[in-house]
Scaffold this active site. Structure first.
Site, short mmCIF file in Angstrom:
data_model
loop_
_atom_site.label_atom_id
_atom_site.label_comp_id
_atom_site.label_asym_id
_atom_site.label_seq_id
_atom_site.Cartn_x
_atom_site.Cartn_y
_atom_site.Cartn_z
N LYS A 131 -3.42 -27.23 -52.15
CA LYS A 131 -2.61 -28.40 -51.75
C LYS A 131 -2.46 -28.38 -50.25
CE LYS A 131 -0.34 -31.82 -53.74
NZ LYS A 131 -0.59 -32.44 -55.07
N ASP A 171 -1.84 -37.75 -52.51
CA ASP A 171 -0.57 -37.41 -53.17
C ASP A 171 0.45 -38.34 -52.50
OD1 ASP A 171 0.65 -35.18 -55.06
OD2 ASP A 171 2.05 -35.33 -53.40
P1 NDP Z 1 3.17 -42.50 -53.69
O1 NDP Z 1 3.36 -42.12 -52.27
O2 NDP Z 1 2.18 -43.53 -54.05
O3 NDP Z 1 4.56 -42.94 -54.33
C1 NDP Z 1 5.66 -42.09 -54.30
C2 NDP Z 1 6.84 -42.79 -54.92
O4 NDP Z 1 7.90 -41.86 -55.08
C3 NDP Z 1 7.39 -43.92 -54.07
O5 NDP Z 1 8.01 -44.87 -54.90
C4 NDP Z 1 8.41 -43.19 -53.19
O6 NDP Z 1 9.42 -44.02 -52.66
C5 NDP Z 1 9.00 -42.22 -54.19
N1 NDP Z 1 9.47 -41.03 -53.53
C6 NDP Z 1 8.75 -40.16 -52.77
N2 NDP Z 1 9.52 -39.19 -52.28
C7 NDP Z 1 10.76 -39.44 -52.75
C8 NDP Z 1 11.99 -38.79 -52.59
N3 NDP Z 1 12.09 -37.66 -51.86
N4 NDP Z 1 13.07 -39.32 -53.23
C9 NDP Z 1 12.98 -40.45 -53.96
N5 NDP Z 1 11.81 -41.12 -54.14
C10 NDP Z 1 10.73 -40.61 -53.54
O7 NDP Z 1 2.85 -41.12 -54.44
P2 NDP Z 1 2.23 -40.89 -55.89
O8 NDP Z 1 2.61 -41.99 -56.80
O9 NDP Z 1 0.82 -40.53 -55.72
O10 NDP Z 1 2.99 -39.54 -56.32
C11 NDP Z 1 4.16 -39.55 -57.14
C12 NDP Z 1 4.31 -38.20 -57.82
O11 NDP Z 1 3.17 -37.96 -58.65
C13 NDP Z 1 4.38 -36.99 -56.89
O12 NDP Z 1 5.21 -36.02 -57.48
C14 NDP Z 1 2.95 -36.47 -56.86
O13 NDP Z 1 2.88 -35.12 -56.53
C15 NDP Z 1 2.57 -36.71 -58.32
N6 NDP Z 1 1.16 -36.76 -58.63
C16 NDP Z 1 0.32 -37.63 -58.00
C17 NDP Z 1 -1.01 -37.69 -58.35
C18 NDP Z 1 -1.95 -38.69 -57.76
O14 NDP Z 1 -3.08 -38.73 -58.22
N7 NDP Z 1 -1.55 -39.48 -56.80
C19 NDP Z 1 -1.58 -36.78 -59.35
C20 NDP Z 1 -0.59 -35.95 -60.01
C21 NDP Z 1 0.71 -35.95 -59.64
P3 NDP Z 1 9.22 -44.66 -51.18
O15 NDP Z 1 8.15 -45.70 -51.32
O16 NDP Z 1 10.55 -45.22 -50.84
O17 NDP Z 1 8.81 -43.54 -50.29
O1 2IT Z 2 -0.93 -33.39 -57.93
C1 2IT Z 2 -2.10 -33.76 -58.16
O2 2IT Z 2 -2.72 -33.37 -59.15
C2 2IT Z 2 -2.72 -34.69 -57.21
N1 2IT Z 2 -2.07 -35.13 -56.26
C3 2IT Z 2 -4.16 -35.09 -57.39
C4 2IT Z 2 -5.06 -34.03 -56.84
C5 2IT Z 2 -6.52 -34.39 -56.83
O3 2IT Z 2 -7.27 -33.56 -56.29
O4 2IT Z 2 -6.93 -35.43 -57.32
#
Ligand code: NDP
Ligand code: 2IT
Length: 452
Positions: A131, A171
């Site tokens: 990461k 992420d």
């Molecule tokens: P994005 O940046 O697209 O969206 C994040 C969302 O979470 C936004 O709505 C944001 O609000 C909110 N958020 C972020 N930080 C905080 C915080 N500290 N407190 C409250 N709300 C918060 O990220 P993703 O959708 O990609 O990621 C969301 C989660 O999913 C994370 O935990 C990530 O690690 C996990 N994840 C993502 C993957 C991926 O493929 N993208 C894969 C597996 C897991 P705001 O817009 O106001 O910042």
């Molecule tokens: O937390 C996760 O699994 C991710 N943000 C996606 C990682 C990836 O390599 O697609």
């Protein structure tokens, strides 16, 4: 008695981890959750214990940390810290996203890298775990500032990654726009067009379904869990948190499968739409978050029957199923109790570690269907793995082909959790199942390599 003996072993193990990684509470939390599953398992599998494989797995292979200097639109130099935690490459090259958020510290990325090792093992694909990211905040920055930051970040990062070494992705705070800038800079410096990042745009090596994969996968996992109770999503009210990549496609798939998403959130608060978020409303949320890049309070101006709750999370709203999809520790012990009291039957974690350790205990004691992020959100990295395969083959699969593979992978992850997590009374402990299944594959590879 047995319980106390295990608790003492976990405490001794954790004391060692904490001593070696002071001031990293999220990392300690992630390790503790896994240790509570693995330490009892080691009791009956002494060959792992003798070789100290689990102890080795709590120390990253290496950590890279560097200065990133870029110029803002006023020509003023700005300074951020860049990181890559290459946690474990026993079963494949390091793989895992970049997070750009002001809260990012080394401890955050170590927790995410550690989780990623187990998650990637569960996908059934040959992927190690890593990461990275930065304390850079893309919010409120112009596109050109984001571009200059990404270029400066990649100028150092590029020497540490590669298609066969370490393959980052997105992420929090790293979506299609950032991946474009990062990939462009890598390509420019290396003079090679390779699959060094995933989540790329479709026209330059991206895979169909990768943007959807994490959210879709989390709902497919919920579908598998419900099927064990001869149930499904039809007519279920669903609480979603977040409004970013994962939340958006979670909402879409809930709608597809007949459920009714009634909440979503961002860092400013949450929206409750008792009539349910429709496809049309979802398109508006996507526009707010990815085009206008503003907060979700604007939703209620468009849809006045919905309410906006600043500074709150959605867990006090009654709902059948919960899909936390924003960030770590967004469900406290109190939130977990409230969810259970309100009749919540299932939690599928789209986010990484959204539930506190105490909250996890509440869900497990209530014996609801509870899937930890490393199982439920593994669809994202799994399709990243398939993006790598397509890049290596220099061809691309159709949407239906990739979606079918995603569904198959989520089924297999579910099956592994049942195999290793089913208890005598028939209850499936998905936390234990995911941790043990993820561990075995990595541990066996590490044993094969000898002492290193
Ligand atoms: P994005 O940046 O697209 O969206 C994040 C969302 O979470 C936004 O709505 C944001 O609000 C909110 N958020 C972020 N930080 C905080 C915080 N500290 N407190 C409250 N709300 C918060 O990220 P993703 O959708 O990609 O990621 C969301 C989660 O999913 C994370 O935990 C990530 O690690 C996990 N994840 C993502 C993957 C991926 O493929 N993208 C894969 C597996 C897991 P705001 O817009 O106001 O910042
Ligand atoms: O937390 C996760 O699994 C991710 N943000 C996606 C990682 C990836 O390599 O697609």
């Amino acid at each position: 008695m047995q319980h106390e003996r295990i608790a003492t072993k976990v405490n001794t193990f954790m004391a060692d981890v904490i001593q070696r990684s002071p001031g990293e509470p999220e990392f300690h939390q992630a390790v503790q959750e896994v240790a509570e599953s693995i330490i009892p398992f080691l009791d009956t599998h002494p060959r792992y214990q003798a070789a100290k494989v689990f102890e080795r797995m709590t120390v990253p292979d290496r950590v890279i940390m560097f200065r990133v200097v870029w110029e803002d639109d006023n020509g003023t130099p700005q300074i951020n810290v860049g990181y890559r935690v290459q946690f474990n490459n026993a079963i494949g090259p390091y793989k895992g996203g970049f997070r750009f958020h002001p809260s990012v510290t080394l401890g955050t990325l170590k927790f995410l890298g550690f989780e990623q090792v187990f998650k990637n093992s569960l996908t059934t694909l040959p992927l190690g775990g890593g990461k990275g990211g930065s304390d850079f905040d893309p919010k409120g920055k112009s596109d050109r500032e984001v571009m200059r930051f990404c270029q400066a970040f990649m100028t150092e990062m590029q020497r540490h990654i590669g298609q066969n070494t370490d393959i980052p992705a997105g992420d929090i705070g790293v979506g299609a726009r950032e991946i474009g800038y990062l990939f462009g800079q890598y390509k420019r410096i290396s003079n090679e067009f390779t699959g060094v990042l995933t989540g790329k745009g479709l026209h330059y090596g991206g895979s169909l379904i990768r943007p959807e994969a994490t959210g879709y996968g989390s709902v497919y996992f919920a579908k598998e869990m419900l099927a064990t109770k001869n149930d499904n999503l039809v007519g279920k009210t669903c609480l979603v948190s977040g409004s970013g990549n994962v939340a958006q496609y979670t909402i879409e798939k809930i709608i597809d499968l007949g459920g009714k998403p009634i909440t979503f959130s961002d860092s400013t608060g949450f929206v409750h739409d008792p009539e349910g978020v429709t496809r049309e409303k979802l398109a508006y949320i996507v526009d707010l978050k990815t085009v206008q890049r503003v907060d979700i309070s604007h939703y209620i101006q468009h849809y006045p029957n919905a309410t906006y709750h600043p500074g709150e999370r959605p867990w006090a709203i009654p709902g059948d199923l919960a899909f936390p999809s924003a960030t770590q520790n967004e469900i406290s012990e109190t939130d977990a109790k409230t969810l259970i009291q309100n009749g919540c039957k299932l939690v599928s974690e789209g986010a990484n570690m959204p539930t506190s350790l105490e909250g996890v205990e509440v869900f497990r004691n209530a014996k609801i269907l509870y899937a930890p992020g490393k199982a439920a959100n593994a669809g994202g990295v799994a399709i990243s793995g398939l993006e790598m395969s397509q890049n290596s083959m220099r061809l691309s699969w159709t949407r239906d082909e990739v979606d079918a593979k995603l569904q198959e992978i989520m089924k297999r992850i579910h099956q592994q959790c049942v195999t290793h997590g089913q208890e005598a009374d028939g209850y499936t402990d998905y936390v234990k199942g995911a941790n043990i299944a993820g561990f075995i594959k990595v541990a066996d590879a590490m044993l094969a390599y000898g002492v290193m």
